[in-house]
Design an enzyme around this catalytic site. Structure first.
Site, PDB file in Angstrom:
ATOM      1  CE  LYS A  77      -3.955   1.757   2.735  1.00 59.48           C
ATOM      2  NZ  LYS A  77      -4.760   1.515   3.956  1.00 59.48           N
ATOM      3  CB  SER A 152      -8.231   3.213   2.834  1.00 55.60           C
ATOM      4  OG  SER A 152      -7.359   2.653   3.808  1.00 55.60           O
ATOM      5  CB  SER A 176      -8.287   0.300   5.681  1.00 52.67           C
ATOM      6  OG  SER A 176      -9.111   1.426   5.570  1.00 52.67           O
TER       7      SER A 176
HETATM    8  N1  GLN Z   1     -13.056   3.576   6.401  1.00 53.31           N
HETATM    9  C1  GLN Z   1     -12.459   4.000   7.617  1.00 53.31           C
HETATM   10  C2  GLN Z   1     -12.086   5.451   7.523  1.00 53.31           C
HETATM   11  O1  GLN Z   1     -12.351   6.019   6.541  1.00 53.31           O
HETATM   12  C3  GLN Z   1     -11.274   3.146   7.925  1.00 53.31           C
HETATM   13  C4  GLN Z   1     -10.049   3.535   7.214  1.00 53.31           C
HETATM   14  C5  GLN Z   1      -8.874   2.683   7.558  1.00 53.31           C
HETATM   15  O2  GLN Z   1      -8.972   1.623   8.184  1.00 53.31           O
HETATM   16  N2  GLN Z   1      -7.713   3.170   7.176  1.00 53.31           N
HETATM   17  O3  GLN Z   1     -11.547   6.017   8.410  1.00 53.31           O
END
Ligand code: GLN
Length: 487
Positions: A77, A152, A176
């Site tokens: 990532k 994400s 995410s």
């Molecule tokens: N969807 C969640 C957010 O937008 C989690 C994001 C993540 O785990 N990085 O914060």
């Protein structure tokens, strides 16, 4: 791909049936056929990967075996720093940033002989659940190109699902890794907080962020975790005690274990196919000798609200460093303040700005106790709820995501709908516990459904034990067909 898993590739490599270069060629070939439609990667480092693969082959020829990840093509990532390779966190504000150092996970991968193929797409600074918040364009779902891969870490999930890597790392602050794994039909795992170093991970919410693996199999996941975790003096929250052996009980079966089905993670908002697949898997586990009980954790209903105060609060502080002076983008201004204001206004996308505003507000003097303080109390209550549940059961299970992959664009204009995507995942982040998503089936439209197994802190052995049985019972075939004809 020559091999369908890390463990299979390892066997082929060691028997001489394939080479690290051939594995890399297969990954790059898949990427060249699929990337135009999928856009899983922000950067493919073909030259660096080639060098890594040649070295891995030369080492093996010399009798140097660096372990299970030796010669394996890996994707990262793009919020993990890679020395000499651009790292953007999918933000304009970091465009052109080339880190002078490797994140600890990258150092460990390299020491383990892994071949780093490239950097995958994400929601900007890992804020989002669909990869649509990337400043460099969205990633699509390999099972249906009109849908999102989740987020994400959507690029990492999509890459493993299609085979442009055999292992990818993601970060999980509030789901995410697990949510995109579920939407892309692969295995995604978030370890116990503090067990995988955050050094060199571009911080979003430091008390929640954890790096973890995406793989095609549960065994691969356990192998990958073993390679990347461990105490790191460069991370002040790194765990110094003993680490469990993730692969210790993969073949043990589940007879005699106690499993809790979380009451709060069902009902309204959960798609019938998702609920049916979850219930079906629970019934199959019961046949294998598991004792199943319904467990209620009432604070799960307010976990999301607490998360969306704590995560933005920490983000507003972490993102203060992007000021136009130290990294990446700089928009000139007549004064330093104007330079900073303009850089941040142009460099951050709308979701990041929303989080910084929310976080700054909830931390401000008059509101601190009402918002941030209250959220911290909810966090403590969630930990107590978990502790009570784990007095009765070994692991907790639920769907990973209330829905299968949704259509691109469906939630972009409604932040609350997007935030609800992670409702099943966030409690484990707030408590710092490990959790894994294993694909268990497809809905009637052919979209994957994930099953989540949560365990107490450092409960990775039992978590993987159950996950391996779930995988065996599901017999799920990872075969996204949307890109079959891509040439
Ligand atoms: N969807 C969640 C957010 O937008 C989690 C994001 C993540 O785990 N990085 O914060």
């Amino acid at each position: 791909m020559i091999a369908s898993s890390v463990s299979e590739a390892g066997r082929l490599l060691r028997s001489g049936a394939t080479s690290a270069e051939a594995l890399l060629d297969a990954a790059l070939d898949t990427a060249s056929r699929t990337e135009a439609q999928l856009h899983a990667f922000l950067t493919i480092d073909a030259d660096g990967a080639r060098e890594g693969a040649r070295q891995a082959d030369a080492d093996l020829a010399d009798g140097i075996d660096r372990g299970p990840l030796h010669g394996i093509p890996v994707a990262l990532k793009d919020n993990m720093c890679t020395r000499g390779v651009e790292t953007t966190a999918a933000s304009q504000i970091l465009a052109g940033y080339i880190p002078p150092y490797d994140a600890t996970v990258v150092t460990r991968l390299r020491a383990g002989g892994a071949v780093i193929v490239g950097k995958t797409n994400l929601d900007e600074f890992a804020m989002g659940s669909s990869t649509e918040n990337s400043a460099y364009g969205t990633t699509y779902n390999p099972w249906d190109l009109s849908r999102v891969p989740g987020g994400s870490s959507g690029g990492s999930a999509a890459s493993v699902a299609t085979g442009s890597s055999l292992l990818a790392l993601g970060s999980d602050t509030g789901g995410s890794i697990r949510q995109p794994a579920s939407l892309c039909g692969v295995v995604g795992m978030k370890p116990t907080y503090g067990t995988v170093s955050r050094y060199g991970l571009i911080a979003f919410a430091s008390s929640l962020d954890q790096i973890g693996p995406f793989t095609k199999t549960v065994e691969d996941s356990a192998l990958a975790l073993t390679a990347i975790w461990g105490y790191d003096p460069l991370d002040s929250t790194s765990y110094e005690g003993e680490y469990p052996n993730p692969a210790a009980r993969l073949d043990r079966g589940v007879d005699g274990l106690r499993i809790g089905v979380v009451t709060e993670l069902s009902g309204e908002g959960f798609e019938p196919a998702v609920e049916a697949a979850t219930a079906d898997m629970v019934a199959r586990l019961e046949k294998e000798g598991v004792e199943v009980m319904e467990v209620s954790l009432p604070t799960f209903d307010i976990a999301l609200s607490a998360y969306y105060l704590i995560a933005p609060a920490e983000a507003s502080s972490n993102l203060a460093r992007f000021d136009g002076i130290r990294y990446g983008l700089r928009v000139e201004g007549a004064t330093t303040e104007e330079l900073m204001t303009r850089t941040r206004a142009e460099g951050f996308g709308p979701e990041v700005i929303r989080r910084v505003l929310l976080g700054t507000y909830s931390l401000s003097a008059g509101y601190y106790d009402a918002f941030y303080g209250q959220a911290q109390r909810v966090r403590a209550a969630i930990q107590e709820d978990f502790a009570r549940a784990y007095d009765q059961v070994d692991v907790l299970v639920s769907p990973t995501s209330p829905t299968v992959a949704f259509a691109a664009g469906a939630r972009t204009s409604d932040p609350l709908a997007m935030y609800l995507s992670d409702i099943c995942n966030i409690p484990a982040n707030l408590a710092g516990h490990p959790a894994i998503s294993v694909p268990v089936g497809l809905d009637e439209a052919g979209l994957p459904i994930g099953f989540q197994v949560m365990a107490p802190p450092l409960g990775e052995e039992t978590m993987y034990q159950v996950a391996a049985e779930v995988e065996r019972l599901a017999g799920f075939e990872i075969s996204p067909r949307a890109l079959d004809g891509a040439a």
